[in-house]
Design an enzyme around this catalytic site. Structure first.
Site, mmCIF file in Angstrom:
data_model
loop_
_atom_site.group_PDB
_atom_site.id
_atom_site.type_symbol
_atom_site.label_atom_id
_atom_site.label_comp_id
_atom_site.label_asym_id
_atom_site.label_seq_id
_atom_site.Cartn_x
_atom_site.Cartn_y
_atom_site.Cartn_z
ATOM 1 N N SER A 88 -6.004 -3.048 -7.981
ATOM 2 C CA SER A 88 -7.375 -3.134 -7.501
ATOM 3 C C SER A 88 -8.142 -4.188 -8.300
ATOM 4 O O SER A 88 -7.733 -5.348 -8.340
ATOM 5 C CB SER A 88 -8.035 -1.751 -7.567
ATOM 6 O OG SER A 88 -9.299 -1.755 -6.962
ATOM 7 N N HIS A 191 -11.919 -0.033 -1.036
ATOM 8 C CA HIS A 191 -10.783 -0.434 -0.197
ATOM 9 C C HIS A 191 -10.825 0.220 1.184
ATOM 10 O O HIS A 191 -9.792 0.529 1.771
ATOM 11 C CB HIS A 191 -9.452 -0.146 -0.909
ATOM 12 C CG HIS A 191 -9.389 -0.754 -2.266
ATOM 13 N ND1 HIS A 191 -9.373 -2.118 -2.454
ATOM 14 C CD2 HIS A 191 -9.387 -0.198 -3.500
ATOM 15 C CE1 HIS A 191 -9.354 -2.365 -3.754
ATOM 16 N NE2 HIS A 191 -9.362 -1.220 -4.405
#
Length: 306
Positions: A88, A191
């Site tokens: 991430s 996300h």
């Protein structure tokens, strides 16, 4: 064969930089990265409590800066690792370590990303929860049934669901068979489509940055593959804001490459835990405090030369 792994949001803990700032080189790096980000990273890495560090606008720059500074201490005068990968927001640190972005550009990128994602998170009460264990198909079905999205497919029996807080609560109450659902200390549904407002400012910034092709093998969270173009990697970083993190595919790619050792940068523990379950036979080491640095340098030298 050595890979350096950069952790993502949720790994931060109150006071995690205290021992590291006793190292002059690390402290100098953090101060320079603080100036680039406009945030007092020294203060937040030592004094801020866990509730404060949940703030996306603080946590993301702090994590990226910590990984960059730790990589400098770890790799000084050592052979380069064969690969680097980030989870991430850790992909931004990986981009800097691989030479795609300079440190100032990496901090500017993460500042815009973090600010945009914090604003998007404030627009609706959303969050994330780790689903640990269970049959993978049943887990995905339960996430979908709860009205959530699989934001991170991490491998090692862990999938992270994201979406509205009321739906997170519903998943906690109706966990898949043989699985636990653990809410995560993050402030939004990262996300997922909830983060779409953060993307355009980031795309605009990306077009202004100087980008280089990577000097190390660097993997993308999109599908686990190695990316040879710095420009493409930056585009993938923009897309990543609303796309699932496929850490399971990154781990599989590392296995296919023949990686023998994985070091997770500060604040280590999350990715090494996943690797122990999903990357059998690969040795791991988590950098948690400055006391780990000497062992990590010996570990890096052994595996980078393997």
């Amino acid at each position: 064969m050595l890979v350096i792994a950069c952790p993502g949001q949720g790994a931060q803990k109150s006071g995690f930089l205290s021992s590291w700032l006793e190292l002059p080189g690390f402290a100098e790096s953090i101060d320079a990265l603080s100036a680039a980000s406009g945030i007092d990273l020294r203060l937040h890495g030592t004094e801020s409590d866990d509730a404060t560090l949940k703030d996306t606008a603080l946590a993301q720059p702090l994590l990226v800066a910590s990984a960059i500074a730790a990589s400098r201490e770890l790799l000084r005068d050592l052979p380069a690792p064969q690969a680097v990968a980030g989870h991430s927001v850790g992909e931004i640190a990986a981009a800097q370590i691989a030479g795609i972005l300079d440190a100032e550009s990496a901090m500017e990128f993460v500042r815009v990303r973090a600010t945009g994602m914090a604003e998007a998170s404030a627009a609706a009460p959303t969050g994330m929860a780790a689903v640990v264990g269970g049959d993978p198909d049943q887990v995905l079905a339960a996430i979908e049934a709860a009205g959530l999205a699989p934001a991170n497919i991490n491998g090692g029996g862990q999938t992270v669901a994201a979406g509205a807080l009321e739906n997170i609560d519903a998943l906690v109450e109706n966990a898949p068979e043989r699985a636990r659902v653990i809410p995560l200390p993050v402030a939004g549904a990262f996300h997922t489509a909830y983060m779409a407002p953060a993307q355009e400012p980031l795309r605009d910034l990306a077009g202004t940055l100087t980008v280089h092709d990577p000097q190390l093998t660097v993997l993308t969270n999109a599908d686990g593959r190695s990316v040879a173009s710095g420009t493409e990697y930056l585009e993938l970083l923009v897309d990543q804001v609303t796309s699932p993190v496929r850490w399971d595919l990154c781990q599989q790619q590392l296995l296919d490459m023949g990686v023998t050792g994985l070091i997770e940068l500060v604040p280590g523990g999350t990715l090494t835990g996943l690797a122990r379950r999903a990357m059998k036979g690969v040795e791991t080491l988590a950098l948690k405090s400055a006391d780990d640095l000497e062992a990590a340098r010996a570990f890096a030298q052994t595996h980078a030369q393997a």
